[in-house]
Design a protein around this motif. Sequence first.
Motif, mmCIF file in Angstrom:
data_model
loop_
_atom_site.group_PDB
_atom_site.id
_atom_site.type_symbol
_atom_site.label_atom_id
_atom_site.label_comp_id
_atom_site.label_asym_id
_atom_site.label_seq_id
_atom_site.Cartn_x
_atom_site.Cartn_y
_atom_site.Cartn_z
ATOM 1 N N THR A 134 -7.185 -0.683 8.313
ATOM 2 C CA THR A 134 -6.138 -1.249 7.464
ATOM 3 C C THR A 134 -5.195 -0.137 7.012
ATOM 4 O OG1 THR A 134 -7.422 -0.974 5.425
ATOM 5 C CG2 THR A 134 -7.700 -3.043 6.635
ATOM 6 N N VAL A 135 -4.022 -0.526 6.534
ATOM 7 C CA VAL A 135 -3.035 0.446 6.079
ATOM 8 C C VAL A 135 -3.414 0.910 4.670
ATOM 9 C CG1 VAL A 135 -0.609 0.885 5.620
ATOM 10 C CG2 VAL A 135 -1.254 -0.681 7.456
ATOM 11 N N ALA A 136 -3.770 2.195 4.562
ATOM 12 C CA ALA A 136 -4.109 2.755 3.252
ATOM 13 C C ALA A 136 -2.859 3.133 2.472
ATOM 14 C CB ALA A 136 -5.014 3.974 3.413
ATOM 15 N N ALA A 137 -1.836 3.613 3.176
ATOM 16 C CA ALA A 137 -0.595 3.999 2.493
ATOM 17 C C ALA A 137 0.551 4.084 3.482
ATOM 18 C CB ALA A 137 -0.758 5.329 1.769
ATOM 19 N N VAL A 138 1.684 3.528 3.069
ATOM 20 C CA VAL A 138 2.960 3.742 3.766
ATOM 21 C C VAL A 138 3.645 4.890 3.036
ATOM 22 C CG1 VAL A 138 5.189 2.766 4.397
ATOM 23 C CG2 VAL A 138 3.132 1.319 4.397
ATOM 24 N N LEU A 139 3.990 5.939 3.759
ATOM 25 C CA LEU A 139 4.525 7.153 3.165
ATOM 26 C C LEU A 139 6.016 7.298 3.437
ATOM 27 C CD1 LEU A 139 1.722 9.628 4.345
ATOM 28 C CD2 LEU A 139 1.772 8.287 2.227
ATOM 29 N N ASP A 140 6.666 8.138 2.659
ATOM 30 C CA ASP A 140 7.998 8.676 2.930
ATOM 31 C C ASP A 140 9.067 7.601 3.116
ATOM 32 O OD1 ASP A 140 10.100 10.320 3.393
ATOM 33 O OD2 ASP A 140 9.319 11.224 5.228
ATOM 34 N N LEU A 141 9.590 7.120 2.001
ATOM 35 C CA LEU A 141 10.724 6.203 2.058
ATOM 36 C C LEU A 141 12.050 6.932 1.880
ATOM 37 C CD1 LEU A 141 8.242 4.196 1.050
ATOM 38 C CD2 LEU A 141 10.171 2.634 0.840
ATOM 39 N N PRO A 184 0.828 -1.219 0.000
ATOM 40 C CA PRO A 184 0.000 0.000 0.000
ATOM 41 C C PRO A 184 0.858 1.263 0.000
ATOM 42 C CG PRO A 184 0.074 -0.922 2.203
ATOM 43 C CD PRO A 184 0.810 -1.888 1.320
ATOM 44 N N VAL A 185 1.305 1.655 -1.167
ATOM 45 C CA VAL A 185 2.066 2.889 -1.329
ATOM 46 C C VAL A 185 1.420 3.692 -2.454
ATOM 47 C CG1 VAL A 185 4.241 1.891 -0.533
ATOM 48 C CG2 VAL A 185 3.682 1.828 -2.964
ATOM 49 N N ALA A 186 1.718 4.972 -2.487
ATOM 50 C CA ALA A 186 1.237 5.835 -3.566
ATOM 51 C C ALA A 186 2.247 5.753 -4.708
ATOM 52 C CB ALA A 186 1.078 7.267 -3.078
ATOM 53 N N ALA A 187 1.908 5.010 -5.758
ATOM 54 C CA ALA A 187 2.832 4.825 -6.876
ATOM 55 C C ALA A 187 2.966 6.128 -7.657
ATOM 56 C CB ALA A 187 2.334 3.722 -7.800
ATOM 57 N N PRO A 188 4.188 6.580 -7.935
ATOM 58 C CA PRO A 188 4.386 7.850 -8.648
ATOM 59 C C PRO A 188 3.745 7.838 -10.035
ATOM 60 C CG PRO A 188 6.439 7.058 -7.704
ATOM 61 C CD PRO A 188 5.459 5.943 -7.575
ATOM 62 N N LEU A 189 3.185 8.979 -10.421
ATOM 63 C CA LEU A 189 2.637 9.115 -11.774
ATOM 64 C C LEU A 189 3.785 9.309 -12.752
ATOM 65 C CD1 LEU A 189 0.118 9.706 -9.996
ATOM 66 C CD2 LEU A 189 -0.553 11.409 -11.715
ATOM 67 N N PRO A 190 3.804 8.548 -13.858
ATOM 68 C CA PRO A 190 4.888 8.728 -14.840
ATOM 69 C C PRO A 190 4.732 10.033 -15.607
ATOM 70 C CG PRO A 190 3.286 7.137 -15.644
ATOM 71 C CD PRO A 190 2.878 7.465 -14.241
ATOM 72 N N VAL A 222 5.269 13.301 -8.597
ATOM 73 C CA VAL A 222 3.825 13.478 -8.446
ATOM 74 C C VAL A 222 3.218 12.141 -8.029
ATOM 75 C CG1 VAL A 222 1.664 14.131 -9.577
ATOM 76 C CG2 VAL A 222 3.805 15.289 -10.190
ATOM 77 N N LEU A 223 2.463 12.157 -6.934
ATOM 78 C CA LEU A 223 1.846 10.953 -6.392
ATOM 79 C C LEU A 223 0.338 11.149 -6.295
ATOM 80 C CD1 LEU A 223 4.222 10.584 -3.298
ATOM 81 C CD2 LEU A 223 4.615 9.684 -5.594
ATOM 82 N N PRO A 224 -0.438 10.084 -6.451
ATOM 83 C CA PRO A 224 -1.880 10.227 -6.217
ATOM 84 C C PRO A 224 -2.136 10.498 -4.741
ATOM 85 C CG PRO A 224 -1.299 7.919 -6.489
ATOM 86 C CD PRO A 224 -0.064 8.704 -6.812
ATOM 87 N N GLU A 225 -3.069 11.366 -4.449
ATOM 88 C CA GLU A 225 -3.411 11.625 -3.050
ATOM 89 C C GLU A 225 -4.177 10.435 -2.491
ATOM 90 O OE1 GLU A 225 -5.971 14.770 -0.309
ATOM 91 O OE2 GLU A 225 -5.323 15.370 -2.317
ATOM 92 N N VAL A 226 -3.795 9.976 -1.306
ATOM 93 C CA VAL A 226 -4.437 8.841 -0.657
ATOM 94 C C VAL A 226 -5.231 9.350 0.537
ATOM 95 C CG1 VAL A 226 -4.086 6.635 0.513
ATOM 96 C CG2 VAL A 226 -2.569 7.306 -1.369
ATOM 97 N N GLU A 227 -6.489 8.947 0.624
ATOM 98 C CA GLU A 227 -7.329 9.359 1.750
ATOM 99 C C GLU A 227 -7.096 8.433 2.937
ATOM 100 O OE1 GLU A 227 -11.398 9.583 0.678
ATOM 101 O OE2 GLU A 227 -11.123 11.178 -0.811
#
Length: 322
Positions: free
Chosen positions: A226-233, A101-107, A128-133
């Motif tokens: 549940t985990v919607a997104a793991v941020l900041d790697l 569950p990560v925000a995959a970067p937009l190409p 640029v990443l999709p915003e995750v609620e």
Amino acid sequence: MLRPGLSMLWESSDAARELPERFGLDDLDTAGQWLAGVLAEHWGLRTTALTRLTLSDHNAIAWVSSDRGPVAVKFSAAAEHFARLAGTTQLLTHLATHGLPVAAPLPTRDGSTRVVADGPAGQLSLAVLPEVEGDWLDVADLRAVHAVGACLASLHHALGDVDPGDAPRPLRTRLAGWLDERDPGRAPAASARLAALLEGLPELEDSPQLIHGDYRAANLLMRDGTVAAVLDLDEARADHRIADLAQAGTYLATLFRDWGPTPAPAREALRAGYESVRRLSPAESAWLEALTLWMGIAAIPPGDDGRWSAAVPGPAAASSVV
């Protein structure tokens, strides 16, 4: 969530003053106009509004409405980190392909995931990443913490496929060096116990691999338990998986300007969730106790009001499982 408009993530500085000094952007409107041009040129995005812009050191996150939905734009003026930032952006794509569950970067138009563009005061690196609620992790919700622990184990499995780069110094060497040279002496009894534990620690069977390095509430968005997104790697580094679990247990409760210790029930739930996916070896269990103690001592700030020192694990705390 972070408030609308211009703000600082964790610093107490005036964001309106820091924006032009750090990025050459006069104000929120100027930032919106500049971002609109860059996003149109490189991503083919048509933006309609810049709703939030948050600064953190020489990095920033902008929340933008676009014709492809809401997106988050991460940009940095720290040129010395551009190569590392490009690597962590590629890492997000790798994790997304493994179902994490990560925000995959937009190409971009040319298929890349990060761009270095000319800004008003120098080059800026953007993704640029999709915003995750979702909502930040609440460590009082032990069911959610259990899910976070399971997610960390799955994350470690996927990160094990990635070249970690240079290996760190052995954990035993680092811990012993800290005790000898850097221990500020704020919890002498705990430090003495840590030194005794170090003498009997077995060798770890696993090799250092890539780990998250900053797995805590501020980087975990939750939705319906549940985990919607793991941020900041951006802090990903090579180390043993057990070091990441110990660090997460120490700092799991921390948010941007709210740095409190992780309650013992949450530490236990985190470990239980982790072991529901990947059981710890006896050697890892022994190291988890020592590392949790070490990081708990190191986290005690000068002039502690008692919260952090009281949270230093007791003899059985780090080894209990729920």
